[in-house]
Design a protein around this motif. Structure first.
Motif, PDB file in Angstrom:
ATOM      1  N   ILE A 249       0.823  -1.209   0.000  1.00 59.01           N
ATOM      2  CA  ILE A 249       0.000   0.000   0.000  1.00 59.01           C
ATOM      3  C   ILE A 249       0.856   1.257   0.000  1.00 59.01           C
ATOM      4  O   ILE A 249       0.568   2.218  -0.715  1.00 59.01           O
ATOM      5  CB  ILE A 249      -0.920   0.021   1.249  1.00 59.01           C
ATOM      6  N   GLY A 250       1.915   1.255   0.794  1.00 57.27           N
ATOM      7  CA  GLY A 250       2.696   2.476   0.979  1.00 57.27           C
ATOM      8  C   GLY A 250       3.108   3.115  -0.341  1.00 57.27           C
ATOM      9  O   GLY A 250       2.761   4.271  -0.619  1.00 57.27           O
ATOM     10  N   HIS A 251       3.832   2.381  -1.167  1.00 65.42           N
ATOM     11  CA  HIS A 251       4.313   2.981  -2.422  1.00 65.42           C
ATOM     12  C   HIS A 251       3.162   3.416  -3.315  1.00 65.42           C
ATOM     13  O   HIS A 251       3.235   4.446  -3.998  1.00 65.42           O
ATOM     14  CB  HIS A 251       5.200   1.992  -3.172  1.00 65.42           C
ATOM     15  N   THR A 252       2.105   2.641  -3.299  1.00 65.29           N
ATOM     16  CA  THR A 252       0.973   2.940  -4.184  1.00 65.29           C
ATOM     17  C   THR A 252       0.290   4.247  -3.795  1.00 65.29           C
ATOM     18  O   THR A 252      -0.411   4.847  -4.607  1.00 65.29           O
ATOM     19  CB  THR A 252      -0.045   1.782  -4.088  1.00 65.29           C
ATOM     20  N   THR A 253       0.491   4.684  -2.545  1.00 67.34           N
ATOM     21  CA  THR A 253      -0.167   5.901  -2.071  1.00 67.34           C
ATOM     22  C   THR A 253       0.816   7.057  -1.881  1.00 67.34           C
ATOM     23  O   THR A 253       0.498   8.036  -1.203  1.00 67.34           O
ATOM     24  CB  THR A 253      -0.927   5.629  -0.753  1.00 67.34           C
ATOM     25  N   GLU A 254       2.020   6.939  -2.426  1.00 67.07           N
ATOM     26  CA  GLU A 254       2.906   8.109  -2.527  1.00 67.07           C
ATOM     27  C   GLU A 254       2.369   8.959  -3.682  1.00 67.07           C
ATOM     28  O   GLU A 254       2.134   8.449  -4.786  1.00 67.07           O
ATOM     29  CB  GLU A 254       4.343   7.674  -2.798  1.00 67.07           C
ATOM     30  N   ALA A 255       2.177  10.248  -3.431  1.00 72.63           N
ATOM     31  CA  ALA A 255       1.442  11.074  -4.398  1.00 72.63           C
ATOM     32  C   ALA A 255       2.131  11.152  -5.761  1.00 72.63           C
ATOM     33  O   ALA A 255       1.461  11.279  -6.789  1.00 72.63           O
ATOM     34  CB  ALA A 255       1.233  12.474  -3.831  1.00 72.63           C
ATOM     35  N   ASP A 256       3.473  11.053  -5.780  1.00 68.94           N
ATOM     36  CA  ASP A 256       4.136  11.084  -7.094  1.00 68.94           C
ATOM     37  C   ASP A 256       3.836   9.801  -7.874  1.00 68.94           C
ATOM     38  O   ASP A 256       3.689   9.828  -9.105  1.00 68.94           O
ATOM     39  CB  ASP A 256       5.646  11.320  -6.955  1.00 68.94           C
ATOM     40  N   TYR A 267      -9.262   5.490  -5.946  1.00 71.43           N
ATOM     41  CA  TYR A 267      -9.914   4.775  -4.846  1.00 71.43           C
ATOM     42  C   TYR A 267     -10.119   5.586  -3.574  1.00 71.43           C
ATOM     43  O   TYR A 267     -10.589   5.032  -2.580  1.00 71.43           O
ATOM     44  CB  TYR A 267      -9.090   3.525  -4.489  1.00 71.43           C
ATOM     45  N   VAL A 268      -9.775   6.873  -3.553  1.00 70.74           N
ATOM     46  CA  VAL A 268      -9.944   7.638  -2.313  1.00 70.74           C
ATOM     47  C   VAL A 268     -11.424   7.655  -1.920  1.00 70.74           C
ATOM     48  O   VAL A 268     -12.302   7.906  -2.744  1.00 70.74           O
ATOM     49  CB  VAL A 268      -9.413   9.073  -2.473  1.00 70.74           C
ATOM     50  N   GLY A 269     -11.676   7.343  -0.649  1.00 68.55           N
ATOM     51  CA  GLY A 269     -13.053   7.298  -0.158  1.00 68.55           C
ATOM     52  C   GLY A 269     -13.740   5.977  -0.404  1.00 68.55           C
ATOM     53  O   GLY A 269     -14.891   5.786  -0.006  1.00 68.55           O
ATOM     54  N   LYS A 270     -13.037   5.054  -1.070  1.00 72.45           N
ATOM     55  CA  LYS A 270     -13.641   3.752  -1.393  1.00 72.45           C
ATOM     56  C   LYS A 270     -13.063   2.661  -0.500  1.00 72.45           C
ATOM     57  O   LYS A 270     -11.953   2.771   0.013  1.00 72.45           O
ATOM     58  CB  LYS A 270     -13.404   3.402  -2.860  1.00 72.45           C
ATOM     59  N   LEU A 276     -11.172  -4.485   8.836  1.00 71.93           N
ATOM     60  CA  LEU A 276     -10.224  -4.741   9.917  1.00 71.93           C
ATOM     61  C   LEU A 276      -8.901  -3.994   9.714  1.00 71.93           C
ATOM     62  O   LEU A 276      -8.076  -3.914  10.625  1.00 71.93           O
ATOM     63  CB  LEU A 276      -9.915  -6.243  10.005  1.00 71.93           C
ATOM     64  N   ILE A 277      -8.702  -3.472   8.507  1.00 69.29           N
ATOM     65  CA  ILE A 277      -7.400  -2.883   8.161  1.00 69.29           C
ATOM     66  C   ILE A 277      -7.435  -1.360   8.278  1.00 69.29           C
ATOM     67  O   ILE A 277      -8.247  -0.687   7.650  1.00 69.29           O
ATOM     68  CB  ILE A 277      -6.993  -3.269   6.721  1.00 69.29           C
ATOM     69  N   SER A 278      -6.519  -0.848   9.099  1.00 71.44           N
ATOM     70  CA  SER A 278      -6.233   0.590   9.126  1.00 71.44           C
ATOM     71  C   SER A 278      -4.722   0.752   9.011  1.00 71.44           C
ATOM     72  O   SER A 278      -3.958  -0.065   9.538  1.00 71.44           O
ATOM     73  CB  SER A 278      -6.716   1.232  10.435  1.00 71.44           C
ATOM     74  N   MET A 279      -4.327   1.816   8.336  1.00 75.77           N
ATOM     75  CA  MET A 279      -2.900   1.953   8.044  1.00 75.77           C
ATOM     76  C   MET A 279      -2.494   3.425   8.051  1.00 75.77           C
ATOM     77  O   MET A 279      -3.208   4.274   7.526  1.00 75.77           O
ATOM     78  CB  MET A 279      -2.639   1.350   6.668  1.00 75.77           C
ATOM     79  N   THR A 307       0.046  10.472   8.560  1.00 76.99           N
ATOM     80  CA  THR A 307      -0.801  10.455   7.367  1.00 76.99           C
ATOM     81  C   THR A 307      -1.631   9.177   7.353  1.00 76.99           C
ATOM     82  O   THR A 307      -1.081   8.072   7.201  1.00 76.99           O
ATOM     83  CB  THR A 307       0.071  10.523   6.093  1.00 76.99           C
ATOM     84  N   TRP A 308      -2.935   9.322   7.510  1.00 73.22           N
ATOM     85  CA  TRP A 308      -3.813   8.150   7.425  1.00 73.22           C
ATOM     86  C   TRP A 308      -3.920   7.725   5.966  1.00 73.22           C
ATOM     87  O   TRP A 308      -4.286   8.523   5.106  1.00 73.22           O
ATOM     88  CB  TRP A 308      -5.202   8.477   7.967  1.00 73.22           C
ATOM     89  N   LEU A 309      -3.607   6.478   5.705  1.00 70.05           N
ATOM     90  CA  LEU A 309      -3.718   5.951   4.347  1.00 70.05           C
ATOM     91  C   LEU A 309      -5.011   5.145   4.203  1.00 70.05           C
ATOM     92  O   LEU A 309      -5.748   5.309   3.225  1.00 70.05           O
ATOM     93  CB  LEU A 309      -2.495   5.086   4.021  1.00 70.05           C
ATOM     94  N   ILE A 310      -5.267   4.264   5.155  1.00 69.05           N
ATOM     95  CA  ILE A 310      -6.493   3.464   5.150  1.00 69.05           C
ATOM     96  C   ILE A 310      -7.097   3.521   6.554  1.00 69.05           C
ATOM     97  O   ILE A 310      -6.380   3.351   7.552  1.00 69.05           O
ATOM     98  CB  ILE A 310      -6.215   2.001   4.770  1.00 69.05           C
ATOM     99  N   LYS A 311      -8.404   3.786   6.637  1.00 65.69           N
ATOM    100  CA  LYS A 311      -9.095   3.773   7.928  1.00 65.69           C
ATOM    101  C   LYS A 311     -10.262   2.808   7.809  1.00 65.69           C
ATOM    102  O   LYS A 311     -11.165   3.020   6.987  1.00 65.69           O
ATOM    103  CB  LYS A 311      -9.590   5.179   8.272  1.00 65.69           C
ATOM    104  N   GLU A 312     -10.204   1.736   8.600  1.00 64.59           N
ATOM    105  CA  GLU A 312     -11.249   0.699   8.589  1.00 64.59           C
ATOM    106  C   GLU A 312     -11.602   0.297   7.163  1.00 64.59           C
ATOM    107  O   GLU A 312     -12.771   0.220   6.785  1.00 64.59           O
ATOM    108  CB  GLU A 312     -12.469   1.194   9.352  1.00 64.59           C
ATOM    109  N   GLY A 313     -10.580   0.083   6.376  1.00 64.90           N
ATOM    110  CA  GLY A 313     -10.752  -0.439   5.015  1.00 64.90           C
ATOM    111  C   GLY A 313     -10.949   0.600   3.940  1.00 64.90           C
ATOM    112  O   GLY A 313     -10.910   0.274   2.748  1.00 64.90           O
ATOM    113  N   VAL A 314     -11.124   1.860   4.302  1.00 61.76           N
ATOM    114  CA  VAL A 314     -11.408   2.910   3.309  1.00 61.76           C
ATOM    115  C   VAL A 314     -10.147   3.735   3.056  1.00 61.76           C
ATOM    116  O   VAL A 314      -9.509   4.210   4.008  1.00 61.76           O
ATOM    117  CB  VAL A 314     -12.553   3.817   3.791  1.00 61.76           C
ATOM    118  N   LEU A 315      -9.814   3.922   1.772  1.00 58.71           N
ATOM    119  CA  LEU A 315      -8.614   4.696   1.428  1.00 58.71           C
ATOM    120  C   LEU A 315      -8.839   6.166   1.756  1.00 58.71           C
ATOM    121  O   LEU A 315      -9.817   6.776   1.311  1.00 58.71           O
ATOM    122  CB  LEU A 315      -8.287   4.532  -0.063  1.00 58.71           C
TER     123      LEU A 315
END
Lengths: 462, 426
Positions: A249-256, A267-270, A276-279, A307-315
């Motif tokens: 997930i980490g690299h995939t969510t680097e803005a560059d 996928y933001v908001g999806k 079970l996953i928060s990151m 920086t919240w990347l995923i909260k309870e499964g939502v990007l």
């Protein structure tokens, strides 16, 4: 001129445009004992000044190895000329950097008396002697030390200023035995983490029990079986979860990477993972503890924020520098970091982690009839599609809820946003990995953390 | 002259300090980098740096210190540090420096960057990509020029100096269309000049075209054992197990799969491979242990002809020191066309990028086939995703059944397409 005591604000009258001025010194010590011989015994110190200038939508950068006043002035002038050259050819009017002002000083140097390299070699030799005398049937043993100190001072034309000295000390132990087919079987594990040698390693005896664990696993790996290639139910140990967070997930969510086309952009908001996953990519602390790579102010002078990347499964969003924050119309997150004095800051992770859940590891293992328990990682790689992979150097079969035979080295892969939806259990114990070194044009130290995860994943094998 | 004087002063100071043997290497480097991000020029970066590497041996104990300062105080402090490091080490009679040799000077490549030409090539690449492959995002495109001056001297009277300049290009890109997003792909080149459009060099244009096809992918239909056709972009990844295993550390440790394999078969007879640092733009003239490098044959008609042992590795193992410092690998062309190589495949993968875990000492590997295509009955059917390959690196070389006539020259390596068999694909 010392990096700590230099007043960079005094050079701000030389700034014609938005400017970042940084002094930096990286000190590396590497010692390697191979079967008792000192195969590597070196120290390197690399320091200098760099300047990055932003003009009409493009950047100029310069760096020099000297740390005197004249070099700093020359560096500012060359970076400004470079920005002017590029602006003549490729000026843009669609980029306007957000103003940010922050200030912080942090120093993770030891306050204890420093050990000489002779004393450190004696420490390593003691470990090597212990391994040789305790496990005389080993074919090969390697004891390697890598200390890295990164000291930086930054000043920007927004009047941000920071000083940081982030340190790391690692000892890698590699043991090799011979299997029934007269082939080598190896297992390597790093020990240590943030801090200088004196703060991380007290006496060699503190590692004896850990070496015993390493040896026990090696003896089981000596009888290892090749895993069945394909998709399986697995438990990823907490020591593996950090690299999952980083690569999947980490690299995939680097803005560059998002701007390059990463699927995460859609996928933001999806829902992209099990609830079970928060990151989170943590800046400097978690649960009151300072993390492996604490960043308080980044190399663009931005206050570093969790920086919240995923909260309870939502990007939730992405990691940003100033330019990407402007592009995505959001706030910079303090993720712009450079490895050497001559490197420009890039969007980099800091301490990326999946948050713990409520499950016990033993219950997680019991819940699998036919699968694998994957414990220790090696190298990994991410992709814009979110298809990730990383190597696994230690793992076991799970049969009817119990651990079975060890498996040979393998690779696991998956499409992160599919694989994370398969997570059904999350462990309650958090583990932080302190040996991460991420490669993305430049290398840079990163922290990685997480709990054990139950999911489905693709395993290489036969 | 200042650099020569500094090296000589350091050597003298090391002798005065009490070192029995010493080596000094001073590299002064300048790099200019034009970068585009997201299809637009974004950065002009200039790096001035140097590296002063001091190595000393006293009573058989060795240490080394590297710094990037040249002033008297810094050098004096570094020598004191080195003395402590070496004194604290453990004596090893394999520690040594290169023996006396005639001094040599080397010079190669363009020494001054032509910014306008670099910008023109970068801009041309961006425009070509935008017009020919509009679905591509050039995440990063770098055109650079580097120049270094390198002096290596030691207390046995060795003195080599090198002045070298070269251009380079590194690209990383993805494609996105209504079908989806591709994996990223990348390429890197070392160049003598800026005379050729970057898209026309090596496999660049092929990779750009292919990435636009890779937004829609499929999994392979089932788990099977089949062929790999390894492209020039990817062959180096598969050869690195062998080149790593014949280097000093695994040979000293005795864990190398290739120990005692000199002049024995390690690859198919049709496979020959050389290290040619003197011929390629990405090459070099002097090895780290103080010898002029030579071009060497690593594998000749399938037989291993040399290990890649440095001076320490050679003295430690009792084997010959390699005449090359490694790298700059050139694989001989074969007799088949690429088309006929593909035509011979019943079932397999054309692999362009390998993303895998490090092979173990035995060569067992597994990893993901990226930017790759499924092959069946001699035809390229579709780009794949979520496809894992596994096998053994050593067996993979022995199982080579075809090498293409066509090769790609990246300036840092020259490789053909290679067909091998018996790889697990899932």
């Amino acid at each position: 001129m010392t990096i700590r005591d230099t007043n960079l604000a005094g050079f701000s009258n030389r700034f014609d445009e938005y400017t970042e001025l940084r002094l930096q010194q990286n000190t590396n010590v590497r010692i390697a004992l191979l079967n008792g011989d000192v195969a590597t015994n070196t120290k390197s110190v690399n320091s200098g000044v760099s300047t990055r200038v932003f003009k009409e939508g493009v950047w100029g950068f310069s760096s020099l190895a000297e740390l005197d006043e004249q070099s700093i002035v020359s560096c500012i002038e060359e970076a400004t000329r470079n920005a002017q050259f590029l602006a003549r050819h490729a000026a843009r009017d669609d980029v306007d950097l957000p103003g940010e002002r922050a200030s912080h000083e942090s120093d993770f140097a030891t306050t204890k008396p420093r050990k000489s390299q002779r004393e450190i070699i004696e420490f390593l030799k003691s470990l090597d002697d212990h391994i040789q005398s305790t496990y005389p049937k080993l074919h090969t043993r390697a004891v390697q030390l890598w200390n890295l100190d990164m000291e930086k001072r930054l000043y920007t034309s927004d009047a941000s200023s920071s000083y940081s000295n982030v340190t790391r000390s690692l000892v890698y132990i590699k043991l090799v035995t011979i299997d029934a087919n007269n082939q080598p079987v190896e297992l390597t594990k790093p020990f240590g983490g943030r801090g200088q040698f004196e703060d991380v390693f007290d006496e060699p005896e503190i590692l004896h029990e850990k070496i015993a664990g390493l040896h026990r696993h090696l003896m089981k790996k000596r009888e290892a079986v090749v895993p069945d290639a394909g998709t399986h139910d697995v438990i990823l140990d907490s020591e593996l979860a950090g690299i999952l967070a980083h690569e999947a997930i980490g690299h995939t969510t680097e803005a560059d990477i998002v701007r390059e086309g990463s699927v995460a952009g859609e996928y933001v908001g999806k829902l992209v993972a099990s609830p079970l996953i928060s990151m989170v990519d943590f800046a400097s602390t978690y649960d009151g503890e300072v993390l492996p790579v604490p960043v308080y102010v980044d190399d663009e002078g931005v206050e570093s924020r969790d920086t919240w990347l995923i909260k309870e499964g939502v990007l939730q969003g992405f990691m940003h520098n100033k330019e990407s924050a402007q592009h995505f119309q959001t706030e910079p997150t303090g993720n712009a970091r450079a490895y050497q004095f001559y490197d420009e800051p890039l969007i980099r992770m800091r301490n990326t982690a999946i948050l713990p859940g409520t499950d016990k590891l033993e219950d997680m293992i019991k819940s699998i009839d036919d699968g694998y328990y994957l414990m220790w990682p090696s190298n990994g790689q991410a992709d814009s599609t979110s298809e990730f992979m990383f190597g696994v150097t230690l793992g076991y079969e799970i049969q009817d809820g119990a651990l079975g035979r060890a498996i040979t080295d393998t690779t696991i892969s998956g499409v992160a946003f599919d694989m994370l939806k398969s997570v059904t259990m999350v462990g309650d114990e958090m583990n932080w990995g302190c040996a991460g070194m991420c490669g993305k044009k430049q290398i840079i130290p990163v922290g990685m953390g997480g709990p054990a995860i139950k999911c489905q994943i693709h395993i290489g094998g036969k | 002259m200042a650099a020569v004087d500094l090296v000589e002063r350091c050597l003298e100071a090391l002798k005065v300090k009490g070192f029995d043997k010493a080596q000094v290497r001073l590299i002064t480097a300048e790099r200019h980098e034009l970068q585009a991000e997201f299809n637009k020029p974004s950065l002009l970066r200039t790096v001035h740096n140097n590296s002063l590497a001091l190595a000393g041996i006293v009573d058989g104990k060795r240490g080394s210190v590297t710094l990037n300062k040249q002033d008297d105080d810094a050098v004096e402090q570094a020598i004191d540090t080195l003395w402590g490091i070496a004194q604290g080490s453990i004596a090893d009679e394999a520690n040594d420096i290169s023996e006396s040799q005639p001094p040599q000077q080397f010079k190669e490549g363009p020494e001054v960057p032509d910014y306008e030409a670099m910008y023109a090539r970068l801009d041309e690449l961006l425009q070509y990509t935008a017009s020919t492959y509009p679905t591509i995002t050039m995440g990063s495109a770098v055109v650079d020029h580097g120049k270094y001056e390198d002096i290596l001297a030691n207390s046995n009277g060795v003195h080599f100096s090198t002045t070298r300049g070269r251009y380079g290009a590194q690209l990383m890109f993805t494609a996105r269309d209504e079908g989806g997003v591709s994996s990223f792909n990348s390429t890197g080149l070392a160049l003598n000049d800026m005379n050729t459009p970057i898209a026309e060099i090596a496999t660049t244009d092929t990779l750009l075209r292919q990435i636009t096809e890779q937004t829609i992918t499929k999994k392979v239909p089932a788990k099977f054992v089949g062929d790999l056709i390894i492209t020039p972009d990817c062959l180096g990844s598969f050869l690195s197990f062998l080149t790593g295993s014949i280097a000093a550390m695994p040979m000293i440790a005795g864990t190398s799969l290739y120990k005692n394999k000199l002049d024995e078969r390690v690859a198919a007879e049709m496979f020959s491979m050389h290290s040619r640092p003197l011929d390629l733009m990405g090459g070099y003239f002097v090895t780290d242990d103080g010898y002029p490098t030579e071009n060497s044959t690593i594998i000749e008609n399938g037989k291993l002809r040399t290990y890649l042992l440095n001076l320490y590795g050679a003295r430690k193992t009792g084997l010959d020191r390699a005449r090359t410092g490694g790298g700059c690998y050139v694989v001989d062309p074969g007799e088949q066309t690429l088309e006929s190589l593909i035509g011979d495949v019943k079932r397999g993968i054309l692999i362009t990028r390998f993303s895998g875990g490090r092979p173990n000492d035995r060569g067992d590997f597994s990893g993901v086939a990226k930017n790759s295509y499924y092959l069946e009955d001699g035809r390229v059917l579709y780009p794949v995703s979520e496809t894992m390959i596994s096998g053994n690196m050593a067996e993979l070389l022995l199982n080579i059944v075809g090498v293409s006539r066509e090769r790609a020259d990246f300036g840092i390596g020259v490789y053909p397409w290679v067909r091998t068999r018996g790889v697990g694909i899932s």
